[in-house]
Design an enzyme around this catalytic site. Structure first.
Site, mmCIF file in Angstrom:
data_model
loop_
_atom_site.group_PDB
_atom_site.id
_atom_site.type_symbol
_atom_site.label_atom_id
_atom_site.label_comp_id
_atom_site.label_asym_id
_atom_site.label_seq_id
_atom_site.Cartn_x
_atom_site.Cartn_y
_atom_site.Cartn_z
ATOM 1 N N GLY A 100 45.873 60.905 -35.391
ATOM 2 C CA GLY A 100 46.493 61.989 -36.145
ATOM 3 C C GLY A 100 47.586 61.472 -37.065
ATOM 4 N N ILE B 140 46.209 62.075 -28.504
ATOM 5 C CA ILE B 140 45.570 61.806 -29.797
ATOM 6 C C ILE B 140 45.222 60.333 -29.932
ATOM 7 C CG2 ILE B 140 46.624 63.787 -30.898
ATOM 8 C CD1 ILE B 140 48.692 61.868 -32.158
ATOM 9 N N GLY C 255 60.904 58.778 -26.540
ATOM 10 C CA GLY C 255 59.616 58.674 -27.245
ATOM 11 C C GLY C 255 59.455 57.326 -27.920
ATOM 12 N N GLU D 224 56.858 56.689 -32.918
ATOM 13 C CA GLU D 224 57.148 56.522 -34.339
ATOM 14 C C GLU D 224 58.073 55.371 -34.675
ATOM 15 O OE1 GLU D 224 57.077 60.862 -36.168
ATOM 16 O OE2 GLU D 224 57.361 60.813 -34.003
#
Ligand SMILES: Cc1cc2nc3c(=O)[nH]c(=O)nc-3n(C[C@H](O)[C@H](O)[C@H](O)COP(=O)(O)OP(=O)(O)OC[C@H]3O[C@@H](n4cnc5c(N)ncnc54)[C@H](O)[C@@H]3O)c2cc1C
Ligand code: SF4
Lengths: 705, 331
Positions: free
Chosen positions: A246, A475, A668, A671
């Site tokens: 994605g 994803i 996280g 990114e």
């Protein structure tokens, strides 16, 4: 579904978290058993086979549809119907103009959906689409992002951040500063192109819409589409068991999802399949806006920053605003008493920009970290030392103490591993045969994001097993695997005892797999539900008992500044005759909290580094200003890094447990790998050649002599 | 769905007869270019004549020391062929610089020469293009131009030929053997592709229905000491920004006895740099002498903001290639 809100306790005893558990869905994927969005064997109630949809798109950048002539298409064998703005079902709400397709005759960008062809096979649908004649009336358009494009200040920028910030008097401080940088940095159109295109199979049975979608968020898709279609949320079910990538482009629903839903509603009882073509993805599924960052830094002769300005201009679409938060990272990175950040947006007749891996941070940190490299040069300081000197004691933006800022350790560890100390100080100092050789460094950062509203359900099964459910999505990141590990540790059982059910909007609410918030947010909810389950049912529950809990806010976002940090080191070679750039070495060292699964984490971080390298060297969508059309619309002309471009690449992380952010101790990681990477590459090419390139990508022509 | 007739040719002559007699028929080689075009709608033949299984798949050594390459020799086999690597290294290197392993396994010799331009507008049927639809206009003029020509372009078309192999063949004085309805003819490589002029739809001098059956390579001193260099936008799997195919033969005193220079990425056809070759004959090879020779050739270049880089790039790459050959380097 309402559930009691539970704020979990930290997970202190872990045995699965931290291990490289194999991907739960690895075998299905590599053997081809995994069914992606248009591969689900969906049939209608009476066994009706699916119809195939094909999108017809506008070829003018602004104007209106005068008429859609479907005569030739309908005469073609296999074509069933053609849906256009005169025949499409009416939406209950058309305020989201990106999604409110086929409701009127307006054309707002080239590549906009103007009709949908339904046919018995994908071949006849495609041929039918070629036969639809769309008469369009063109109006003058503005599709080029230019220095003199008119801009405005949005109310806020992506992520909800403030548009502008101001502390002290940066302009006055810049005028006084002895060492300064004043330069403009640009990044081009970048397109996220997951291997699996945007695709869906939809079935409308007259009561309920079922969408097998390729999305980063089944619940957000349901929550967006249902009210627009005039349906209750419960009437829409979105499933996304496997998603072929994605990178942000499937984070928000885009027009193709609405197209397949509308098409399905014209043929009740019959499933409809739609796979967007690679070419259409360059207009219909989001992209990273081009950015122009004017960065001004003012420092003392010893390199201490006194003033910092980052003024970012990005592109948006007249259809819907998207304001990339490119200047936001400048608010947290370095200490400087006088600071300003601004965002301005140029509204153009172009497709709607959207999320692409690390929106804001990626282009913003590119600009800033090249500027910092320039400052180090002007101050005569080593770029690592300059960054260390400007470490802020507290978050410059909020004044909060740092949760876990370990940037200096990342820089030092990376410098040590990379052999940074051996680097010649000056640029253009090393020649190896046909190549100039140089090294560069840049910092990276990404905020800890936690999404509210997540709910998880835990039910005991026979034999000491547990069913855990949440509408999360994997994803390709490994979410299915790491959530299994989190559930196992939260329940105190081995991962094999967990049956994880996810990727279905009928399950308890899961937020989007975006903003590197998935594991953080879903994991917190799973821990909350597991701990509540134990409180409700004890260590030896009867089979069949269950607990559903909504996640309270665990993360101490109000008391602490919670961010991840990293340092990227790069060796670049620039060909002395052709200017071609190669990157033989790339290393990222990160502080991201506890790593739940080293195997999947490593692949996220490496993937981010590769994507950053690709942005540094290759990626550039070229929009033809005359037509508003992205002409580099396939992967032969929109270059991404090939295997041969990715050489010695590695990522490592500091031993970390961040109990302020999540009960797992993690933050996280999706990114941060892309952030700063392009700057490290650009800085290395400067060190190699003495040529400072401020406009991505770093193509050969920039360095040619 | 479009109806398409597929014939598998049994022999070359009947393949030629089938295609020559039908303006909507095309030869099918490995299909790596033509099938893409069918999908994109760039061309819409009604008949495909598959020539890829004709027994024209051998590399044979000729009595005079030359080489005959059947059209169906796959690019990867040709690149790996010992005789080619020894006597015509530029050909092997050009092939290996192109496409990907998978595509080279599939692509044929004739198909490679007849592959069509990668101009983004040519490949996009929603945009005007004189090469695809004669008379509709050239979108590349004033549009995306990074890969456009700097030599020999016309007002009708400014694109470049994408083949790496073709550039190498131009540098070794290859001959293309062609079968037509009136029998066989032999076309020197320099006359095979054409400049666009006012007929950009015509890439080559072949008539419709003429079949490439073989390519012949003469054994020469320049071919034996030859190499290929390609500058590109990524390390592999990208078409040339510019490329240089060159061969060099030196006198005993180190002066240039003979030289071949062909450029890719600069024109609608492989560009034999004959002006530069003439400048260099009888001279010593040095960076300066080669740069000066290349600049003489490039005096005719027409560039814009997007293509200006090609002039210094091809000049530098030519200097590097020839000095490397002079030093005996065989990269
Ligand atoms: C992603 C990608 C990257 C590529 N990169 C490169 C690169 O870097 N460098 C490079 O040089 N090439 C590159 N190529 C192109 C590749 O080399 C060509 O597609 C291939 O050589 C074509 O050969 P084929 O046999 O498959 O031809 P086909 O696709 O079968 O045919 C191509 C054309 O030739 C005609 N034809 C075929 N055989 C004959 C014959 N015997 N006589 C007359 N006409 C014939 C066909 O009618 C058709 O018009 C790339 C291709 C792709 C898809
Ligand atoms: S340059 Fe040639 S191929 Fe490209 S658009 Fe113009 S005419 Fe067509």
């Amino acid at each position: 579904m309402t559930a009691d809100q539970v704020t979990p306790e930290p997970l202190r005893s872990t045995s699965s978290i931290g291990t490289s558990l194999l991907r739960r869905d690895g075998v299905e994927k590599v053997t081809g058993d995994a069914t992606y969005a248009v591969e689900h064997p969906v049939t209608g109630p009476a066994g009706e086979p699916p119809l195939h949809a094909w999108l017809v798109t506008s070829t003018v950048a602004r104007g209106r549809v005068v008429a859609v002539d479907a005569t030739a298409a309908l005469a073609h064998a296999g074509v069933v119907s053609v849906v256009d703005h005169t025949s499409a079902p009416r939406l209950a709400d058309t305020s989201d103009r990106e999604l409110a397709i086929l409701q009127d005759d307006a054309i707002a960008f080239r590549g906009q959906i103007v009709a949908i062809v339904l046919a018995e096979t994908s071949e006849s649908a495609r041929e039918g689409a070629a036969l639809v004649h769309v008469e369009q009336e063109a109006e003058p358009h503005a599709a080029a992002f230019q220095e003199d494009s008119p801009t405005y200040a949005p109310e806020s920028v992506n992520g909800g951040s403030e548009t502008d910030t101001l502390d002290g008097d940066p302009d006055e401080a810049l005028a006084r500063a002895l060492v300064t940088v004043d330069a403009t940095y640009t990044t081009p159109h970048e397109h996220n192109n997951p291997m699996e295109p945007h695709a869906a199979t939809a079935l409308w049975d007259g009561e309920r819409l079922t969408l097998h979608d390729s999305t980063q968020g089944p619940r957000p898709v349901r929550g967006t589409l249902a009210p627009m279609l005039g349906l209750a949320e419960e009437q829409v079910r979105v499933l996304a068991p496997y998603v072929g990538g994605g990178f942000g482009s499937k984070g928000l629903p885009h027009a193709p999802e609405m197209a397949v839903a509308l098409a399905a509603m014209t043929v009740p009882g019959q499933p409809v399949r739609l796979a967007v073509t690679r070419q259409q993805m360059f207009a219909l599924t989001g992209y990273r806006t081009p950015t122009r960052s004017h960065v001004r830094l003012g420092a003392h002769p010893d390199g201490r920053l006194e003033a910092l300005r980052h003024d970012a201009v990005t592109q948006s679409s007249r259809v819907k605003e998207f304001a990339e938060q490119a200047a936001v990272p400048a608010r947290v990175m370095y200490a400087a008493p006088h600071r300003a950040t601004t965002h301005r947006v140029a509204e153009l007749d172009v497709p709607v920009p959207s999320w692409m891996r690390a929106p804001g941070e990626m282009p913003g940190m590119y600009a800033q970290e090249v500027a910092v490299d320039e400052l180090a040069l002007h101050a005569g300081l080593d770029p690592v030392a300059l960054r260390v000197r400007n470490e802020p004691d507290v978050d410059p933006d909020t004044g909060n103490p740092w949760g876990n800022r370990r940037l200096v350790e990342c820089l030092r560890r990376g410098a040590e591993r990379f052999g940074w100390a051996d680097r010649p100080t000056g640029a253009r100092a090393t020649v190896d045969g046909e190549w100039w050789v140089g090294t560069g460094v840049a910092a990276s950062t990404y905020p800890m994001l936690w999404m509210p509203g997540n709910i998880a359900r835990v039910r005991s099964l026979d034999g000491g097993r547990y069913a855990v459910a949440i509408a999360a999505t994997d994803i390709g990141t490994g979410a299915r695997t790491v959530l299994t590990q989190i559930a196992a540790d939260a329940l105190g059982c081995p991962p094999e005892a967990i049956d994880l059910d996810m990727a279905d909007s009928d399950l308890p609410f899961g937020s989007v797999a975006g903003g590197s918030s998935g594991t953080t947010s879903w994991g917190t909810a799973i821990v909350a539900a597991a701990q509540q389950f134990r409180a409700d049912h004890g260590e030896h529950p009867d089979p069949g008992v269950e607990t559903t809990a909504a996640s309270g806010q665990y993360a101490d976002m109000d008391g602490h500044a919670l961010h991840s940090f990293g340092a990227v080191f790069c060796e670049a070679r620039v060909h002395r005759y052709t200017g071609e750039v190669r990157v033989p070495r790339l290393l990222g060292v990160y502080s991201v909290g506890r790593v739940v699964n080293p195997r999947t984490a490593r692949s996220q971080l490496l993937g981010g580094l590769v994507m950053g390298l690709s942005a540094a060297l290759h990626e550039e969508g070229w929009r033809d200003p005359r037509t508003g059309h992205t002409v580099t619309q396939d992967l032969a002309t929109y270059h991404v890094a090939a295997h041969a471009d990715v050489r010695d690449i590695d990522a490592e992380w500091l031993d970390d447990i961040d109990e302020l952010s999540t009960p797992m101790g993690s933050r996280g990681i999706g990114e941060i790998g892309i952030v700063g990477t392009a700057a490290a590459v650009a800085n290395a090419t400067y060190h190699a050649t003495g040529v400072r390139v401020r406009d991505l990508p770093l193509t050969a022509d920039h360095f040619l002599e | 769905m479009k109806e398409l007739t597929y014939h598998r040719a049994d022999d070359a002559a009947s393949a030629v007869a089938l295609v020559a007699g039908d303006p909507d028929a095309r030869f099918l080689g490995g299909g790596t270019n033509l099938v893409d075009h069918l999908k994109l709608g760039v061309t819409s033949p009604t008949t495909l004549v598959d020539v890829s299984r004709l027994p024209l798949d051998e590399v044979t050594e000729l009595p005079d020391g030359g080489l005959r390459i059947g059209t169906n020799v796959r690019n990867s086999d040709l690149a790996a062929h010992r005789a080619v690597r020894r006597g015509w290294p530029v050909v092997a290197r050009a092939l290996l610089a192109g496409a990907s392993g998978q595509i080279r396994n599939q692509a044929t010799t004739g198909g490679n020469l007849l592959q069509r331009t990668r101009c983004v507008y040519f490949q996009d049927v929603t945009t005007p293009c004189n090469k695809r639809d004669p008379g509709t206009g050239c979108s590349a003029i004033g549009g995306y131009g990074r890969y456009n020509a700097v030599l020999g372009a016309s007002e009708a078309c400014v694109t470049t030929h994408p083949s790496d192999l073709a550039v190498a063949l131009a540098a070794v004085d290859a001959t293309v053997v062609v079968l037509g309805q009136d029998g066989e003819r032999r076309v020197p490589m320099s006359d095979f592709h054409r400049l666009p002029g006012d007929r950009p739809e015509q890439d080559t001098t072949l008539a419709h229905g003429e079949l490439v059956t073989a390519v012949e390579l003469p054994a020469t001193g320049t071919a034996r000491r030859s190499t290929y260099r390609k500058a590109r936008d990524r390390a592999s799997y990208a078409f040339a920004l510019v490329s240089v195919a060159a061969g060099l033969e030196l006198d005993d005193d180190g002066r240039v006895r003979d030289v071949r220079i062909a450029w890719g990425g600069v024109a609608h056809k492989p560009w034999r740099a004959e002006v530069a070759e003439a400048e260099l004959r009888g001279r010593f090879v040095s960076e300066e002498s080669v740069r000066a020779a290349a600049e003489a050739e490039l005096a005719a270049a027409v560039t814009d903001e997007q293509t200006a880089y090609k002039v210094p790039m091809v000049r530098n790459l030519t200097a590097l290639t020839l000095t490397g050959l002079a030093e005996g380097a065989t990269r």
